[in-house]
Design a protein around this motif. Structure first.
Motif, PDB file in Angstrom:
ATOM      1  N   VAL A  35      33.273  12.189  -5.732  1.00  0.00           N
ATOM      2  CA  VAL A  35      31.848  11.894  -5.935  1.00  0.00           C
ATOM      3  C   VAL A  35      31.640  11.299  -7.326  1.00  0.00           C
ATOM      4  CG1 VAL A  35      29.578  12.958  -6.262  1.00  0.00           C
ATOM      5  CG2 VAL A  35      30.946  13.574  -4.279  1.00  0.00           C
ATOM      6  N   LYS A  36      32.250  11.925  -8.327  1.00  0.00           N
ATOM      7  CA  LYS A  36      32.103  11.449  -9.700  1.00  0.00           C
ATOM      8  C   LYS A  36      32.633  10.018  -9.837  1.00  0.00           C
ATOM      9  CE  LYS A  36      33.173  12.813 -14.440  1.00  0.00           C
ATOM     10  NZ  LYS A  36      33.836  13.793 -15.283  1.00  0.00           N
ATOM     11  N   ASP A  43      30.152   2.924  -5.824  1.00  0.00           N
ATOM     12  CA  ASP A  43      30.699   2.658  -4.491  1.00  0.00           C
ATOM     13  C   ASP A  43      29.975   3.540  -3.479  1.00  0.00           C
ATOM     14  OD1 ASP A  43      32.186   2.223  -2.205  1.00  0.00           O
ATOM     15  OD2 ASP A  43      34.115   2.260  -3.261  1.00  0.00           O
ATOM     16  N   THR A  44      29.011   2.959  -2.796  1.00  0.00           N
ATOM     17  CA  THR A  44      28.167   3.722  -1.872  1.00  0.00           C
ATOM     18  C   THR A  44      28.957   4.285  -0.703  1.00  0.00           C
ATOM     19  OG1 THR A  44      26.358   2.238  -2.452  1.00  0.00           O
ATOM     20  CG2 THR A  44      26.032   3.634  -0.538  1.00  0.00           C
ATOM     21  N   LEU A  45      29.887   3.509  -0.177  1.00  0.00           N
ATOM     22  CA  LEU A  45      30.648   3.954   0.988  1.00  0.00           C
ATOM     23  C   LEU A  45      31.499   5.184   0.665  1.00  0.00           C
ATOM     24  CD1 LEU A  45      31.023   3.265   3.916  1.00  0.00           C
ATOM     25  CD2 LEU A  45      32.910   1.774   3.282  1.00  0.00           C
ATOM     26  N   VAL A  46      32.175   5.169  -0.467  1.00  0.00           N
ATOM     27  CA  VAL A  46      32.986   6.322  -0.876  1.00  0.00           C
ATOM     28  C   VAL A  46      32.077   7.516  -1.180  1.00  0.00           C
ATOM     29  CG1 VAL A  46      34.600   7.202  -2.603  1.00  0.00           C
ATOM     30  CG2 VAL A  46      34.873   4.900  -1.724  1.00  0.00           C
ATOM     31  N   LEU A  47      30.917   7.251  -1.747  1.00  0.00           N
ATOM     32  CA  LEU A  47      29.968   8.328  -2.042  1.00  0.00           C
ATOM     33  C   LEU A  47      29.489   8.993  -0.753  1.00  0.00           C
ATOM     34  CD1 LEU A  47      28.415   9.843  -4.223  1.00  0.00           C
ATOM     35  CD2 LEU A  47      26.618   8.111  -4.033  1.00  0.00           C
ATOM     36  N   VAL A  52      29.813  13.572   3.016  1.00  0.00           N
ATOM     37  CA  VAL A  52      30.105  14.140   4.342  1.00  0.00           C
ATOM     38  C   VAL A  52      31.213  15.185   4.231  1.00  0.00           C
ATOM     39  CG1 VAL A  52      31.034  13.584   6.637  1.00  0.00           C
ATOM     40  CG2 VAL A  52      29.276  12.140   5.624  1.00  0.00           C
ATOM     41  N   SER A  53      32.210  14.916   3.414  1.00  0.00           N
ATOM     42  CA  SER A  53      33.286  15.893   3.194  1.00  0.00           C
ATOM     43  C   SER A  53      32.747  17.167   2.558  1.00  0.00           C
ATOM     44  CB  SER A  53      34.374  15.295   2.304  1.00  0.00           C
ATOM     45  OG  SER A  53      34.982  14.202   2.919  1.00  0.00           O
ATOM     46  N   ALA A  54      31.831  17.024   1.618  1.00  0.00           N
ATOM     47  CA  ALA A  54      31.236  18.199   0.969  1.00  0.00           C
ATOM     48  C   ALA A  54      30.448  19.032   1.974  1.00  0.00           C
ATOM     49  CB  ALA A  54      30.341  17.758  -0.184  1.00  0.00           C
TER      50      ALA A  54
END
Length: 79
Positions: A35-36, A43-47, A52-54
């Motif tokens: 996230v950081k 990077d919106t896609l990675v965020l 979702v993982s969180a």
């Protein structure tokens, strides 16, 4: 009860549930780093993926906590 039977029941024991909770919570560190990094790189896609993982980690911890409450006194390794 044989040792093999006890080992198979470890996952459904209080100790096994605590261990699963710790492993799941440990995964939160990796997600926090992602996230950081995603915020820094914008990077919106990675965020979104990290978010979702969180949510999956929180849900997994909630399920394990519920299982821990259900175990109560009928712990497989104690009896």
């Amino acid at each position: 009860m044989s040792a093999l039977t006890k080992a198979k029941g470890f996952k459904k024991s209080r100790s096994g549930t605590y261990l699963s909770m710790a492993a799941t919570a440990f995964g939160a560190f990796g997600v926090a780093k992602r996230v950081k990094k995603a915020r820094h790189e914008k990077d919106t896609l990675v965020l979104i993926d990290a978010t979702v993982s969180a949510v999956a980690i929180v849900t997994g911890l909630a399920i394990l906590y519920r299982e821990l409450k259900r175990l109560g006194d009928d712990d497989v390794l104690l009896g």
